[in-house]
Every structure is written in structure tokens, then in C-alpha cells.
Design a protein around this motif. Structure first.
Motif, short mmCIF file in Angstrom:
data_model
loop_
_atom_site.label_atom_id
_atom_site.label_comp_id
_atom_site.label_asym_id
_atom_site.label_seq_id
_atom_site.Cartn_x
_atom_site.Cartn_y
_atom_site.Cartn_z
N UNK A 1 0.88 -1.25 0.06
CA UNK A 1 0.17 -0.12 -0.10
C UNK A 1 0.88 1.12 -0.07
N UNK A 2 1.99 1.18 0.60
CA UNK A 2 2.89 2.41 0.70
C UNK A 2 3.54 2.71 -0.64
N UNK A 3 3.89 1.38 -1.41
CA UNK A 3 4.45 1.71 -2.74
C UNK A 3 3.31 2.30 -3.71
N UNK A 4 2.32 1.75 -3.64
CA UNK A 4 1.35 2.30 -4.57
C UNK A 4 0.98 3.78 -4.15
N UNK A 5 0.82 3.88 -2.86
CA UNK A 5 0.68 5.56 -2.41
C UNK A 5 1.88 6.54 -3.12
N UNK A 6 2.87 5.90 -2.93
CA UNK A 6 4.04 6.91 -3.29
C UNK A 6 4.01 6.94 -5.03
N UNK A 7 3.63 5.91 -5.70
CA UNK A 7 3.47 5.94 -7.05
C UNK A 7 2.38 7.01 -7.51
N UNK A 8 1.05 6.70 -6.76
CA UNK A 8 0.12 7.55 -7.08
C UNK A 8 0.48 9.17 -6.90
N UNK A 9 1.43 9.19 -6.26
CA UNK A 9 1.69 10.66 -5.82
C UNK A 9 2.84 11.24 -6.85
N UNK A 10 3.26 10.24 -7.80
CA UNK A 10 4.21 10.68 -8.70
C UNK A 10 5.63 10.59 -8.29
N UNK A 11 5.94 9.68 -7.55
CA UNK A 11 7.30 9.47 -7.04
C UNK A 11 7.85 8.50 -7.89
N UNK A 12 9.05 8.39 -8.63
CA UNK A 12 9.77 7.27 -8.83
C UNK A 12 10.04 6.44 -7.90
N UNK A 13 9.63 5.18 -7.86
CA UNK A 13 9.82 4.24 -6.98
C UNK A 13 10.63 3.07 -7.11
N UNK A 14 11.50 2.62 -6.64
CA UNK A 14 12.67 1.49 -6.93
C UNK A 14 12.37 0.78 -5.68
N UNK A 15 12.13 -0.72 -5.82
CA UNK A 15 11.93 -1.55 -4.60
C UNK A 15 13.03 -2.71 -4.86
N UNK A 16 13.91 -2.87 -3.71
CA UNK A 16 14.86 -3.46 -3.68
C UNK A 16 14.59 -4.65 -2.84
N UNK A 17 14.86 -6.05 -3.19
CA UNK A 17 14.60 -7.26 -2.56
C UNK A 17 15.59 -8.24 -2.93
N UNK A 18 15.54 -9.69 -2.43
CA UNK A 18 16.36 -10.65 -3.10
C UNK A 18 15.77 -11.41 -4.32
#
Length: 319
Positions: free
Chosen positions: A21-38
Motif C-alpha cells: 500500500x505504501x508503494x502504491x501511495x508513493x507511485x500515485x503521488x508521482x514519485x519514482x519508486x525503486x523496490x529492492x529485494x532478493x
């Protein structure tokens, strides 16, 4: 009106529950989001993906080569070792580092009034980097301690503007993977006893959507250090059980509360004296959180009475 320049935001982990939900909120606000995982799961649509083991400093550094961020949100920092790696890697690489911490940092407290952030000062917390934190059983058994020491490492790191969001117990969402609400549903359906601590204190909670909104908000502020995130209206075990009983078809259901066995006494339902094991959301210590600091900073929390029944119902629908 001038358009704001999109921010570069890195989210470490975040592929389930309120992280999604956080990632979706950031994207909806226009942020460029990178997710880091394994690489265990792809990021939500619209986010970039970096694959690295956050426990491996060389792997993390290589994955981030040439990259810097306005904000880093670390959803999966559980130990002081992980915090030490993060401090070395992200100092000079981000203007703001937001760690998802927990109400369990207060687990040693027992107070009559809700606890403000100063009740646990990260700079006063001893750090043990030699403990076998890489052992999942060790880390799980010391969850609150691991978060407390992680905060301590970040607080002592020069040049890293960090925030530790101390998250209350989270309720709601069909994707609640914890099984805590389902535990009560199973007990009620089967007519089995519900073990509660003696004494059994109320605790602080927050809805899954609200904590995602709070984390998004925290990325946009200037304050640093610990901050409590909890809705108004502490809940008792019986409040949650009543909401579960109301949401279950085929009722009415009657809760059979029994004093729980002390931790480590027996197993299953065969604790010392025949008492059941403590159930989720049953607390022998009083360490609910005071949310007034965040509200003074500008965030307005909901009240649990406005969403408890809805949160329980949506969780049961998904289980």
C-alpha cells in the motif's frame, strides 16, 4: 502552479501487506519508486526493481552503484547488523532514511499512561553485534530487541538523517498474513478456550491503510528520530474478539477466556495448571503508545471505533 519534481524513493522489502500500500501511495503521488529485494517477488506495477541481499554489504553496494535517493524506506530492518550495513551503505546516498520499527521496542516498559517516544532513547540502548542475529530463531525470539538495537545503530550513525516509525499492532486487510485474527475465529468456532495474560492490558493499534499513509507522510517531513504511529482508542483482547464474533456467520459465539500459561510453560493447550497458551493481542505489560508527537507534527490519526469491525471483517473474508 509549478509541478513538483518527482522524488527518487527506494523501498527495501515492501512486497506485502502495508508495504504494498505504501508503494502504491508513493507511485500515485508521482514519485519514482525503486523496490529492492532478493528477487523473491516482483515489485508492484510502475516500480523499478533492484535485486540484492540487504544482509550482504557487497551485494547491496553493487546493486546501488551510481544510485542516490531522496528517501529510503526500509521495511525489513530487523537487527543491529542490518542497520549497521544500511548506515554504511546509505550515508551520503539519501537525504532521508525511514525505518519501519515497532511498538515492541517498549516491551520492557510497564506504564499506567501511554508511552511517548522518550521512554526508549535509542542512544541509551546497548548494542550487541555479536549475537547470532542471522539465526532466524534468535531474531524471531528477540524481535523487539532487534528493532530497538537497530534504532540504536541508526541513531549513532553520523550523517544519516533517520526516522524510526514505531508501528502499533496492525489490523485490517484481506491480505493480513499474520493469522492473529484467524486465531480467534478458529477458537470461537471450535468453542475452545482463549488464553489471556493476567493481568491483561489494552494495547494500541492502527489500520493497515493508515500506517501506509503515515509512512508516506513521514517520507515528506523534516523531523528525525523515533515517532509513534497509533490510532486513538486502545483495544482490549475482548474488543477484538467481540468484533470477530460479530463478523462470523452462524453465531452467536461465546468467548471462553482462561488465564494463560506463563511463556514456556507446557505447550499447546497443556500449560502449567491446564491453562492455554497466551493468545495474540494479549499483553501482560502495559506499553501502549502516545501518538501526540506525530499529531503535533501534523498527522491526524483515526479512532479504532471507526474501523475495528470493518478491519476484522475484511481480514476474515481473506482467510
Amino acid at each position: 502552479m509549478l509541478e513538483q519534481t518527482p522524488r527518487e524513493v527506494l523501498v527495501i522489502g515492501g512486497n506485502r501487506y502495508f508495504g504494498k500500500r505504501l508503494i502504491r501511495s508513493l507511485l500515485d503521488s508521482g514519485d519514482r519508486v525503486t523496490v529492492l529485494n532478493r528477487g523473491s517477488a516482483p515489485p508492484p506495477p510502475g516500480a523499478l526493481h533492484l535485486v540484492a541481499d540487504r544482509d550482504d554489504e557487497a551485494s547491496l553496494t553493487a546493486a546501488l552503484a551510481g544510485r542516490s535517493f531522496d528517501v529510503v524506506v526500509d521495511q525489513v530492518c530487523y537487527t543491529p547488523r542490518q542497520a549497521a550495513v544500511a548506515a554504511r551503505v546509505f550515508t551520503g546516498r539519501t537525504r532521508r532514511y525511514v525505518m519501519t520499527s515497532t511498538v515492541e521496542v517498549y516491551e520492557y516498559q510497564d506504564a499506567a499512561a501511554p508511552l511517548a517516544e522518550g521512554a526508549v532513547d535509542p542512544l541509551a540502548v546497548p548494542v550487541d553485534l555479536d549475537l547470532r542475529w542471522e539465526d532466524p530463531e534468535v531474531a524471531a525470539a528477540r524481535y523487539g530487541e532487534g528493532k530497538r538495537q537497530a534504532e540504536a545503530v541508526l541513531a549513532a550513525a553520523p550523517g544519516l538523517p533517520y526516522v524510526a516509525v514505531r508501528v502499533a499492532h496492525v489490523l485490517g486487510g484481506a491480505d493480513d498474513f499474520t493469522g492473529r485474527v484467524a486465531h480467534y475465529a478458529d477458537r470461537l468456532r471450535a468453542g475452545e478456550p482463549i488464553g489471556v495474560s493476567v493481568p491483561n492490558h489494552p494495547a494500541t493499534y492502527i489500520h493497515v491503510d493508515e500506517i501506509a499513509a503515515f509512512l508516506d507522510w513521514a517520507t515528506r517531513q523534516e523531523f528525525t528520530g523515533p515517532v509513534n504511529a497509533a490510532a486513538h482508542g486502545p483495544l482490549r483482547t475482548a474488543d477484538i474478539v467481540a468484533a470477530v464474533a460479530e463478523a462470523l456467520p452462524g453465531g452467536p459465539y461465546r468467548a471462553d477466556y482462561r488465564p494463560a500459561a506463563a511463556p514456556g510453560d507446557g505447550d499447546g493447550d497443556g500449560g502449567v495448571g491446564g491453562g492455554p497458551q497466551p493468545s495474540p493481542f494479549s499483553f501482560a505489560r502495559s506499553y501502549g503508545m502516545d501518538n501526540s508527537y506525530a499529531e503535533r507534527l501534523g498527522f491526524r490519526f483515526s479512532h479504532t471505533r471507526d474501523w475495528l469491525r470493518r478491519a476484522v471483517a475484511e481480514t476474515l473474508e481473506g482467510n
